[in-house]
Design a protein around this motif. Structure first.
Motif, PDB file in Angstrom:
ATOM      1  N   GLU A 195      50.960  34.884  44.050  1.00  0.00           N
ATOM      2  CA  GLU A 195      49.550  34.938  44.471  1.00  0.00           C
ATOM      3  C   GLU A 195      48.695  34.009  43.621  1.00  0.00           C
ATOM      4  N   ALA A 198      49.361  30.310  44.373  1.00  0.00           N
ATOM      5  CA  ALA A 198      48.674  29.829  45.578  1.00  0.00           C
ATOM      6  C   ALA A 198      47.234  29.424  45.239  1.00  0.00           C
ATOM      7  N   GLU A 199      46.578  30.227  44.411  1.00  0.00           N
ATOM      8  CA  GLU A 199      45.203  29.898  44.010  1.00  0.00           C
ATOM      9  C   GLU A 199      45.158  28.615  43.179  1.00  0.00           C
ATOM     10  N   ARG A 221      41.877  41.379  43.175  1.00  0.00           N
ATOM     11  CA  ARG A 221      42.884  40.407  42.728  1.00  0.00           C
ATOM     12  C   ARG A 221      43.874  41.082  41.769  1.00  0.00           C
ATOM     13  N   PRO A 223      47.206  41.789  41.948  1.00  0.00           N
ATOM     14  CA  PRO A 223      48.448  41.069  41.623  1.00  0.00           C
ATOM     15  C   PRO A 223      48.179  39.892  40.684  1.00  0.00           C
ATOM     16  N   GLN A 224      47.085  39.151  40.979  1.00  0.00           N
ATOM     17  CA  GLN A 224      46.776  37.995  40.133  1.00  0.00           C
ATOM     18  C   GLN A 224      46.469  38.422  38.704  1.00  0.00           C
ATOM     19  N   GLU A 227      49.629  38.817  36.957  1.00  0.00           N
ATOM     20  CA  GLU A 227      50.275  37.512  36.794  1.00  0.00           C
ATOM     21  C   GLU A 227      49.589  36.708  35.692  1.00  0.00           C
TER      22      GLU A 227
END
Ligand SMILES: [Zn+2]
Length: 285
Positions: A195, A198-199, A221, A223-224, A227
């Motif tokens: 995720e 992708a950003e 956000r 998941p981000q 991460e």
């Protein structure tokens, strides 16, 4: 195999999956398991306790399954003890010994009761002070690798006392747990942090390390946030070494993150944030 004394209303059976003698977990882990079971005996009627080399896994059985038919030590339970052992080994190598007590209730409703006042909605597992609680449907959806990652993540929280050190920065607590969780998984940064990748590829880099709000269940956000935190700790380990990352965590518990950064890495939050953003671009773009 030996029978334990009756614990409240629960009938317990201890089954060994890996030999009890020299490899048996310390009695402390078993004592912890029995103590936490005693808090909700109604959930553990017909439960089995599986001992791995070090881990203790308590598995509940649905009320519809008579205990006599639910075969303690069944293959799935033995596998869970193996995965818990493997996760515990990783945590022990990086941080230090931890008693691995895993509660695997039969239903999500029971997991909710065990985890109260925290919820388990959307979670695979969560760490309490001295044990890990699995949420059956969330945990059941994970791949074998995912289960090992989650168990190592939660056991890291137990080992580091995350449940009782509320003033630690969330990015360090969650990032360190994921750092240990993903060790040895052979997953690439782009796979784990899909995720966020992708950003970053679309030209958006986070401005700062994720705070506590970013980790709330339902955060947009979420998941981000994990991460970002994982890659912050992975960056520290890549740049300064794993021992420096562990030292940073220990120092932050003692005197806060600002002093810990200066003491262990010779840097500050602004410098670390800038370096981490560069690392995100390098690893994910
Ligand atoms: Zn966590």
């Amino acid at each position: 195999m030996r029978a334990l004394a009756r614990l409240a209303a629960a009938v317990l059976v201890v089954a060994s999956v890996a030999g009890l003698a020299a490899d048996a977990p310390p009695d402390r882990a078993l004592a912890t398991a029995r103590a936490v079971m005693g808090e909700h005996p109604e959930i553990w009627i017909g439960a089995s306790i599986i001992r791995g080399k070090h881990a203790v896994v308590v598995t509940g059985h649905a009320a519809s399954t008579p205990p006599s038919l639910s075969a303690p030590g069944a293959p799935a339970e033995a596998r869970l003890a193996d995965v818990a052992d493997s996760a515990r080994r990783t945590v022990a190598r990086v941080w230090g010994p931890v008693d691995a007590v895993i509660l695997a209730p039969a239903t999500d409703e029971q997991a909710e009761v065990l985890a109260s006042p925290s919820g388990v909605t959307g979670l695979a597992a969560l760490a309490d002070v001295d044990h890990v609680i699995l949420a059956p449907s969330g945990f059941g959806r994970l791949s074998p690798t995912g289960r090992r990652v989650v168990l190592a993540h939660e056991l890291t929280h137990v080992a580091t006392g995350a449940a009782i050190s509320g003033d630690m920065p969330a990015w360090l607590v969650e990032g360190f747990a994921d750092y240990v969780g993903y060790l040895g998984s052979d997953l690439t940064a782009r796979a784990v942090a899909a995720e966020l990748a992708a950003e970053v590829r679309s030209g958006t880099l986070p401005a700062e390390l994720p705070g506590r709000e970013a980790f709330r269940p339902g955060a947009s956000r979420l998941p981000q946030a994990y991460e970002e935190a994982w890659l912050a700790c992975r960056y520290v380990a890549d740049r300064y070494g794993e021992r420096a990352l562990v030292a940073l965590y220990r120092a932050a518990r003692r005197h806060g993150i600002a002093t810990a950064l200066v003491e262990t890495l010779g840097t500050d939050l602004a410098e670390l944030t800038a370096a981490w953003r560069g690392y995100l671009r390098h690893e994910l773009a």
